[in-house]
Every structure is written in C-alpha cells, then in structure tokens.
Design a protein around this motif. Structure first.
Motif, PDB file in Angstrom:
ATOM      1  N   TYR A 306       0.806  -1.225   0.000  1.00  0.00           N
ATOM      2  CA  TYR A 306       0.000   0.000   0.000  1.00  0.00           C
ATOM      3  C   TYR A 306       0.835   1.270   0.000  1.00  0.00           C
ATOM      4  CZ  TYR A 306      -3.562  -3.414   0.705  1.00  0.00           C
ATOM      5  OH  TYR A 306      -4.366  -4.508   0.524  1.00  0.00           O
ATOM      6  N   SER A 307       2.179   1.139   0.028  1.00  0.00           N
ATOM      7  CA  SER A 307       3.028   2.331  -0.071  1.00  0.00           C
ATOM      8  C   SER A 307       3.040   2.785  -1.526  1.00  0.00           C
ATOM      9  CB  SER A 307       4.454   1.987   0.380  1.00  0.00           C
ATOM     10  OG  SER A 307       5.019   1.059  -0.535  1.00  0.00           O
ATOM     11  N   GLU A 308       3.546   4.013  -1.752  1.00  0.00           N
ATOM     12  CA  GLU A 308       3.570   4.538  -3.122  1.00  0.00           C
ATOM     13  C   GLU A 308       4.385   3.610  -4.040  1.00  0.00           C
ATOM     14  OE1 GLU A 308       4.141   8.835  -2.923  1.00  0.00           O
ATOM     15  OE2 GLU A 308       4.812   8.658  -5.024  1.00  0.00           O
ATOM     16  N   GLU A 309       5.566   3.204  -3.548  1.00  0.00           N
ATOM     17  CA  GLU A 309       6.412   2.326  -4.377  1.00  0.00           C
ATOM     18  C   GLU A 309       5.741   0.970  -4.559  1.00  0.00           C
ATOM     19  OE1 GLU A 309       8.266   2.973  -0.890  1.00  0.00           O
ATOM     20  OE2 GLU A 309       7.393   4.771  -1.750  1.00  0.00           O
ATOM     21  N   GLY A 310       5.161   0.475  -3.464  1.00  0.00           N
ATOM     22  CA  GLY A 310       4.488  -0.827  -3.520  1.00  0.00           C
ATOM     23  C   GLY A 310       3.377  -0.822  -4.554  1.00  0.00           C
ATOM     24  N   GLN A 311       2.623   0.263  -4.597  1.00  0.00           N
ATOM     25  CA  GLN A 311       1.522   0.360  -5.561  1.00  0.00           C
ATOM     26  C   GLN A 311       2.060   0.356  -6.991  1.00  0.00           C
ATOM     27  OE1 GLN A 311      -2.213   0.749  -5.195  1.00  0.00           O
ATOM     28  NE2 GLN A 311      -1.287  -0.596  -3.696  1.00  0.00           N
ATOM     29  N   ALA A 312       3.128   1.138  -7.205  1.00  0.00           N
ATOM     30  CA  ALA A 312       3.702   1.207  -8.558  1.00  0.00           C
ATOM     31  C   ALA A 312       4.259  -0.159  -8.952  1.00  0.00           C
ATOM     32  CB  ALA A 312       4.798   2.271  -8.608  1.00  0.00           C
ATOM     33  N   GLN A 313       4.922  -0.827  -8.012  1.00  0.00           N
ATOM     34  CA  GLN A 313       5.571  -2.111  -8.347  1.00  0.00           C
ATOM     35  C   GLN A 313       4.546  -3.232  -8.558  1.00  0.00           C
ATOM     36  OE1 GLN A 313       8.298  -2.366  -5.049  1.00  0.00           O
ATOM     37  NE2 GLN A 313       9.454  -0.595  -5.787  1.00  0.00           N
ATOM     38  N   THR A 314       3.480  -3.243  -7.755  1.00  0.00           N
ATOM     39  CA  THR A 314       2.475  -4.297  -7.967  1.00  0.00           C
ATOM     40  C   THR A 314       1.720  -4.042  -9.273  1.00  0.00           C
ATOM     41  OG1 THR A 314       1.008  -3.140  -6.443  1.00  0.00           O
ATOM     42  CG2 THR A 314       2.134  -5.052  -5.573  1.00  0.00           C
ATOM     43  N   LYS A 315       1.485  -2.768  -9.571  1.00  0.00           N
ATOM     44  CA  LYS A 315       0.827  -2.447 -10.855  1.00  0.00           C
ATOM     45  C   LYS A 315       1.667  -2.948 -12.023  1.00  0.00           C
ATOM     46  CE  LYS A 315      -2.445   1.251 -10.376  1.00  0.00           C
ATOM     47  NZ  LYS A 315      -2.230   1.902  -9.054  1.00  0.00           N
ATOM     48  N   ALA A 316       2.989  -2.758 -11.906  1.00  0.00           N
ATOM     49  CA  ALA A 316       3.890  -3.196 -12.982  1.00  0.00           C
ATOM     50  C   ALA A 316       3.851  -4.721 -13.127  1.00  0.00           C
ATOM     51  CB  ALA A 316       5.307  -2.717 -12.703  1.00  0.00           C
ATOM     52  N   LEU A 317       3.777  -5.416 -11.996  1.00  0.00           N
ATOM     53  CA  LEU A 317       3.704  -6.886 -12.032  1.00  0.00           C
ATOM     54  C   LEU A 317       2.436  -7.341 -12.770  1.00  0.00           C
ATOM     55  CD1 LEU A 317       4.475  -8.508  -8.542  1.00  0.00           C
ATOM     56  CD2 LEU A 317       5.523  -9.035 -10.749  1.00  0.00           C
ATOM     57  N   ILE A 318       1.324  -6.744 -12.375  1.00  0.00           N
ATOM     58  CA  ILE A 318       0.038  -7.107 -12.984  1.00  0.00           C
ATOM     59  C   ILE A 318       0.066  -6.817 -14.484  1.00  0.00           C
ATOM     60  CG2 ILE A 318      -2.441  -6.521 -13.021  1.00  0.00           C
ATOM     61  CD1 ILE A 318      -1.716  -7.901 -10.464  1.00  0.00           C
ATOM     62  N   SER A 319       0.616  -5.633 -14.843  1.00  0.00           N
ATOM     63  CA  SER A 319       0.658  -5.273 -16.275  1.00  0.00           C
ATOM     64  C   SER A 319       1.501  -6.282 -17.041  1.00  0.00           C
ATOM     65  CB  SER A 319       1.290  -3.894 -16.492  1.00  0.00           C
ATOM     66  OG  SER A 319       0.598  -2.959 -15.770  1.00  0.00           O
ATOM     67  N   PHE A 320       2.560  -6.753 -16.403  1.00  0.00           N
ATOM     68  CA  PHE A 320       3.427  -7.729 -17.066  1.00  0.00           C
ATOM     69  C   PHE A 320       2.631  -9.003 -17.387  1.00  0.00           C
ATOM     70  CE2 PHE A 320       6.094 -11.505 -16.716  1.00  0.00           C
ATOM     71  CZ  PHE A 320       6.999 -11.273 -17.739  1.00  0.00           C
ATOM     72  N   TYR A 321       1.929  -9.524 -16.399  1.00  0.00           N
ATOM     73  CA  TYR A 321       1.163 -10.760 -16.626  1.00  0.00           C
ATOM     74  C   TYR A 321       0.011 -10.513 -17.612  1.00  0.00           C
ATOM     75  CZ  TYR A 321       3.630 -12.808 -12.579  1.00  0.00           C
ATOM     76  OH  TYR A 321       4.577 -13.283 -11.711  1.00  0.00           O
ATOM     77  N   LEU A 322      -0.596  -9.320 -17.517  1.00  0.00           N
ATOM     78  CA  LEU A 322      -1.702  -9.034 -18.444  1.00  0.00           C
ATOM     79  C   LEU A 322      -1.206  -8.919 -19.883  1.00  0.00           C
ATOM     80  CD1 LEU A 322      -4.029  -6.582 -16.445  1.00  0.00           C
ATOM     81  CD2 LEU A 322      -4.552  -8.925 -17.195  1.00  0.00           C
ATOM     82  N   GLU A 323       0.002  -8.419 -20.043  1.00  0.00           N
ATOM     83  CA  GLU A 323       0.578  -8.349 -21.396  1.00  0.00           C
ATOM     84  C   GLU A 323       0.823  -9.773 -21.909  1.00  0.00           C
ATOM     85  OE1 GLU A 323       0.855  -5.807 -23.357  1.00  0.00           O
ATOM     86  OE2 GLU A 323       2.022  -6.795 -24.944  1.00  0.00           O
ATOM     87  N   ASN A 324       1.301 -10.665 -21.013  1.00  0.00           N
ATOM     88  CA  ASN A 324       1.436 -12.079 -21.399  1.00  0.00           C
ATOM     89  C   ASN A 324       0.087 -12.620 -21.876  1.00  0.00           C
ATOM     90  OD1 ASN A 324       4.108 -12.297 -20.751  1.00  0.00           O
ATOM     91  ND2 ASN A 324       3.805 -13.412 -18.826  1.00  0.00           N
ATOM     92  N   ALA A 325      -0.959 -12.328 -21.080  1.00  0.00           N
ATOM     93  CA  ALA A 325      -2.300 -12.830 -21.415  1.00  0.00           C
ATOM     94  C   ALA A 325      -2.754 -12.299 -22.775  1.00  0.00           C
ATOM     95  CB  ALA A 325      -3.292 -12.434 -20.325  1.00  0.00           C
ATOM     96  N   LYS A 326      -2.416 -11.046 -23.048  1.00  0.00           N
ATOM     97  CA  LYS A 326      -2.802 -10.422 -24.332  1.00  0.00           C
ATOM     98  C   LYS A 326      -2.102 -11.140 -25.490  1.00  0.00           C
ATOM     99  CE  LYS A 326      -3.017  -5.809 -26.364  1.00  0.00           C
ATOM    100  NZ  LYS A 326      -1.805  -5.442 -27.103  1.00  0.00           N
TER     101      LYS A 326
END
Ligand code: PLP
Length: 410
Positions: A306-326
């Motif tokens: 829930y920290s600023e960095e944590g939010q940015a880093q988890t978002k990046a993780l999700i985007s990575f997997y979603l790009e795989n899914a795409k």
C-alpha cells in the motif's frame, strides 16, 4: 483402532495435477531433448516487489531488537495492516467496510475451506462448473456431499454450468440454495462479472437468506473501469456476502503467504433453534481458537503493497502478466482457436479445436508443441472441450510457446 473421516475417501483421488505431471514426465522420458514449456499452473513466476522485500528485511531487524521484537500478534492481524486494506481496497471504492471486519490469514485457499467451520451441515451449496476445485473438495471433506457420480459430480451439490453460451456467468438458480461460491475474475475461465450480474446474485441471496462466498483473489487484474473489484460495491452485499482476497497474485506472495477475509459485522446466520447469530463473532472465535496469526514479517511485507512504491511495483507486475495474457489471446486467435478471458484475468480459456476433448487437446499440445496447459474438464464436467492457459510465466516462455502453437496450428 482409530477411525478416519470417511468423507476423505469420497474424494476423487487428486486427479488433475498428478495426471498432468504423469503425462508430462512420460513425455519427457520418451523425448529427453524436448524443451517443455509449462503454462499449466497458476503460480506466479516474477520476484517479490522491492518495496515488500525492503519492508520484510526491516521487519527482520525489528525482530532482532528487544524494543521492537514481536511475539504472538493479534489473531485477526495487526491493525496497521487491516486499516490500510480497509481504506485502500474497500473505502476508496465506496465500500463501507471497517478494519474490524477484516481478518488477515496465511492464504485464501485455507480461508475458503476453513469458513465452513462456522456453517451448519445441512446447507444447500452451489458451485459453478467449471470451478476452483478447493470449494468442492472442502465440502466433500466436511461431509456436505454424497458420493461422486459417473459425471464427476458429487451428490448433494448444486452445479451451475458456465460456458460460452451463458458468457461464463452462471444463471441465478431457480431453487433455493444457502451457500454460493462465486469467483471473479474467475479461475479457470478468466471471466469477469458486471455490477448488474453481481446485483442479481446479491438480490437473490437477500431474498433467500443465502450467503455468497465471493473469491476476489484476482481482483487486481481488473483493468476495465466499469467492473466491480469487490462484492461490497453492490448495495446490500454486506448483508449476504463474505469476501476472500489474497496477496498471492497481485504481489507475488504465493510462497510468502498472506491473504484476508472480510466478514461484515451485520452478517447473520441462523442457529438450529432459529435465532440469529452474527457470523463475525463465530469467525472471530474460530480464528482466535484455531489460528495464531500471520508472521509479523509477512504482514509488514503485505503492508508495503500500500506504499507509493508498492503500488507502482504491484501495478507493474500485474501489467506484465496481463501483457502475457494479451499475447496468448492474440496468438491463439491467430492460430484459429476461440479464446475467452485473459483481459481482466491471468487465465485464458480456450475452446479446444476440432471437437477434441480437453485431454486430447492436452496431449496434442504436449506432443506437437511441447507446451503444457490444464485440461478444462479437470475443473468440472462443463469444462470439457476447454483448456486453461496461464499467463504466469516469463515473456520468453510465453513468446516461444505461442510461436510453436502458431507454427503447428495455423
Ligand atoms: N482462490 C482462487 C480462485 C485461486 O485460484 C487461488 C490460487 O490459485 C486461491 C484462492 C489461493 O490463494 P492463496 O495463495 O491466498 O491461498
């Protein structure tokens, strides 16, 4: 001699993943040169976010100092974590959920099973078909079902088929059921639920005195702004729903273990004598008796999400997997296959080609492309003719697997 819980003997002997392993091992033995790519399992592959690691390292240091050392923590979880979850995951989305209604645990899998401890044995239970097998097996273990029939269904459970024909959202039952398991974004189909669909369930549950178990383990994968992330975004859901969430898939905690369950304070069940009982009190009692909390170190790691960095880093993780899914969606479509899910979920649900069964398709993919997925029929009878491909993998593996499939299928 001590007797055993005979209900365990009714379980279909760990069929799906052991059978996958058996076939893959036999294939590798016969083809030792083959470079097999596994897109079958739902485990994450990318490392923990830096913010979580830093917080856990700091927490280890806290444990090394008498003044900041922690022994047993609160069974419900530390307030600093529950308050952040309540504010960020619920209140910020307009859900009236208080930190006191959140229980931290070491996994949604355990919570989905353990929750049955506080319910009676005479409830009518509905699951979707296909389904995350834990919901079914834990009910079998608890003695809530009869034997399995030749279709692979347990007597006594209500199965709600989800297929392409109903857009992978179950019809609201015409009969009365007491407990309903819903999972959105869905494992295995990758389907999502609109607010209207969830409202229909909430209305049904309130009209029938039912409780919805809402598994939101994959909520972080929702990118479509119109889709609800929590069932509590639906009016009245606090009166009829328990929600499960996990840090496993948004922050890579599958091996670190942290999750949460929301049991609203005004949620009511009936005792045998007909009086109303607050489910929160029973769950609190259950957790305080059978659980001693998640480690301080892990809870500090989860807090860092829930920290600023944590939010940015988890978002990046999700985007990575979603790009795989795409990539998976696009390439399989190019290969002439019908694909579902994978847009707001890490799973792509594929219709098998040329009328093949799920296991035929599994063998074909393994033998011709050396790619492993999960046969849809392993998740339930209505999953027959489908196949699950997971986006949890490295980009190189996804690209290579799709290249091979395009090569052989197009
Ligand atoms: N719920 C669903 C639908 C899942 O697919 C999974 C894991 O794959 C879980 C829960 C388990 O989550 P956890 O790692 O928190 O036990």
């Amino acid at each position: 001699m001590a007797t055993v819980n005979d209900n365990y003997l009714k379980l279909k002997a760990g069929y799906l993943f052991p059978e996958i392993a058996r076939r893959v091992n036999a294939f590798i033995e016969a083809n030792p040169e083959a470079q097999v790519i596994r897109l079958g399992i739902g485990d994450v592959t990318e490392p923990l976010p830096q913010a979580c690691r830093d917080a856990m390292i700091k927490a280890v240091e806290d444990m090394g100092d008498r003044s900041s050392f922690k022994g047993y923590g609160p069974e419900q979880g530390y307030a600093w974590l529950r308050e952040k979850i309540a504010a960020h995951d619920f209140q910020a989305r307009g859900c009236d959920i208080d930190a006191s209604e959140i229980f931290i645990s070491d996994g949604s899998k355990c919570d989905c099973g353990n929750i049955l401890d506080i319910f009676g044995d005479d409830n009518i239970i509905a699951v979707t078909d296909p389904v995350y097998p834990v919901y079914v097996d834990t009910n079998v273990m608890a003695g809530h079902t009869g034997d399995i029939n030749e279709k692979g269904e347990y007597e006594g459970l209500v199965y709600l088929p989800v297929t392409a024909e109903n857009n992978f959202t179950a019809e609201i039952p015409t009969q009365k059921v007491d407990l309903i398991y819903l999972c959105f974004p869905n494992n295995p189909t990758g389907a999502t639920a609109t607010k209207e669909h969830l409202k229909a369930w909430v209305d049904y549950a309130r009209a029938n005195g039912s409780i919805i178990f809402f598994d939101a383990a994959y909520e972080a994968f929702i990118t479509d702004p119109s889709l609800p992330h929590s069932i509590y975004e639906i009016e009245g859901a606090k009166e009829c729903a328990i929600e499960f969430r996990s840090f496993s898939k948004n922050a890579g905690f599958t091996g670190t273990r942290c999750a949460l369950t929301v049991v609203p304070k005004n949620l009511i069940g009936k005792s045998k004598d007909g009086s109303n009982v607050e489910l929160w009190k029973l769950w609190n009692r259950r957790q305080s008796t059978k659980f001693n909390g998640v480690s301080y170190i892990v809870q500090r790691g989860a807090e860092a999400v829930y920290s600023e960095e944590g939010q940015a880093q988890t978002k990046a993780l999700i985007s990575f997997y979603l790009e795989n899914a795409k990539i998976i969606r696009e390439k399989l479509t190019e290969a002439g296959l019908a694909v579902y899910g994978g847009e707001n979920a890490p799973y792509v649900w594929v219709k098998t080609s040329a009328g093949l069964t799920s296991w035929d398709f599994f063998d074909k993919l393994l033998q011709t492309c050396n790619v492993v997925g999960t046969p849809g029929s392993g998740f339930g009878a209505a999953g027959e003719g489908y196949f699950r491909i997971s986006a949890f993998n490295s980009r190189d593996n996804v690209n290579e697997a799709m290249r091979r499939i395009l090569d052989k299928f197009k």
